[in-house]
Design an enzyme around this catalytic site. Structure first.
Site, PDB file in Angstrom:
ATOM      1  CG  HIS A   9      57.208  17.693  29.379  1.00 50.22           C
ATOM      2  ND1 HIS A   9      57.680  18.501  28.377  1.00 50.22           N
ATOM      3  CD2 HIS A   9      57.977  16.580  29.351  1.00 50.22           C
ATOM      4  CE1 HIS A   9      58.695  17.916  27.775  1.00 50.22           C
ATOM      5  NE2 HIS A   9      58.893  16.739  28.355  1.00 50.22           N
TER       6      HIS A   9
ATOM      7  CD  GLU B 273      54.420  20.217  26.398  1.00 53.10           C
ATOM      8  OE1 GLU B 273      53.966  21.233  25.825  1.00 53.10           O
ATOM      9  OE2 GLU B 273      55.354  20.268  27.229  1.00 53.10           O
TER      10      GLU B 273
ATOM     11  CG  HIS C 221      60.439  26.736  26.144  1.00 48.00           C
ATOM     12  ND1 HIS C 221      60.437  25.535  26.799  1.00 48.00           N
ATOM     13  CD2 HIS C 221      61.552  27.383  26.556  1.00 48.00           C
ATOM     14  CE1 HIS C 221      61.517  25.440  27.562  1.00 48.00           C
ATOM     15  NE2 HIS C 221      62.204  26.553  27.432  1.00 48.00           N
TER      16      HIS C 221
END
Length: 237
Positions: A43, A70, A190
């Site tokens: 990410h 991401e 998450h």
């Protein structure tokens, strides 16, 4: 079996702390794959405080499983994605100064924008996923963007799990059923951990992939990276 994609942002954070190349991100990724992970997630953020844009280019050359990138689809991020051509891109609406992702997309308000981004990625042969709260309305909105998958934002589940696992997972089970009924693939991520992942998987049978980074790396400090990856794989069977 649900696929495990390991987010290696924290490995890059540790490397960057000393300004050198220890730990070697590329070697760690090779090891993670050899230990059995089915994917690698990164990410990159605008300040490149952990994963750098060059890391994405380098990882594309060595990842043998699946590479998932991401991020917030800014012009710079999209340029990187369309250059690197990962297996999957996960669109996340995080602010440039966000410490970590903290909300899913409003797929109704941002439908036109998301559709344009998703179309560009799909035309380049990249599977798309939208980071989303466990809201059936937002999932139905995601279908209108043309995305291949949605990724359920699981921070609320992780926070509420210790108090009442059933209440914590109910809205995710409902969201997953909605996604399955309308033909969307389903990812999640998450704050998932060894403590809560098995229960989540059992109550979200439509799940295809989880992306786990922070907890997995923290658990590895005590249990070892290879051991932890195989513990996750066992719980995801």
């Amino acid at each position: 079996m649900v696929r495990l994609s390991v987010n290696v942002n924290k490995i890059a954070t540790l490397r960057n702390a000393r300004g050198g190349n220890v730990p070697d991100l590329l070697k760690v990724v090779r090891d993670i794959e050899s230990f059995g992970a089915e994917g690698i997630t990164i990410h990159p953020r605008p300040d490149q405080r952990h994963i750098r844009y060059q890391d994405a280019r380098d990882l594309k050359k060595i990842v043998r499983t699946e590479l998932n990138i991401e991020g917030n689809p800014t012009p710079e991020f999209l340029d990187l994605v369309l250059e690197v051509l990962p297996d999957q891109v996960t669109l996340v609406p995080d602010a440039p100064d966000a410490i970590t992702s903290n909300a899913g997309w409003d797929t109704i308000t941002h439908r036109v924008f998301l559709k344009e981004v998703i179309t560009r990625c799909q035309e380049a042969g990249i599977r798309t996923s939208i980071f989303i709260d466990p809201d059936p309305q937002m999932i139905r909105g995601a279908l209108e963007t043309g995305t291949d998958r949605v990724e359920l934002y699981t921070e609320a589940y992780a926070r509420e799990y210790s108090e009442n696992p059933q209440d914590a997972v109910n809205k995710y089970s409902e969201a997953a059923r909605t996604a399955h009924e309308i033909g969307l693939g389903l990812n999640a991520g998450h704050d998932l951990s060894l403590e809560n992942i098995e229960y989540f998987k059992e109550h979200v049978p439509q799940l295809q992939e989880v992306s786990i980074g922070h907890a997995l790396i923290c658990e590895s400090l005590y249990l070892g990276l290879e051991n932890v990856i195989n513990m996750y794989k066992y719980k995801l069977r």
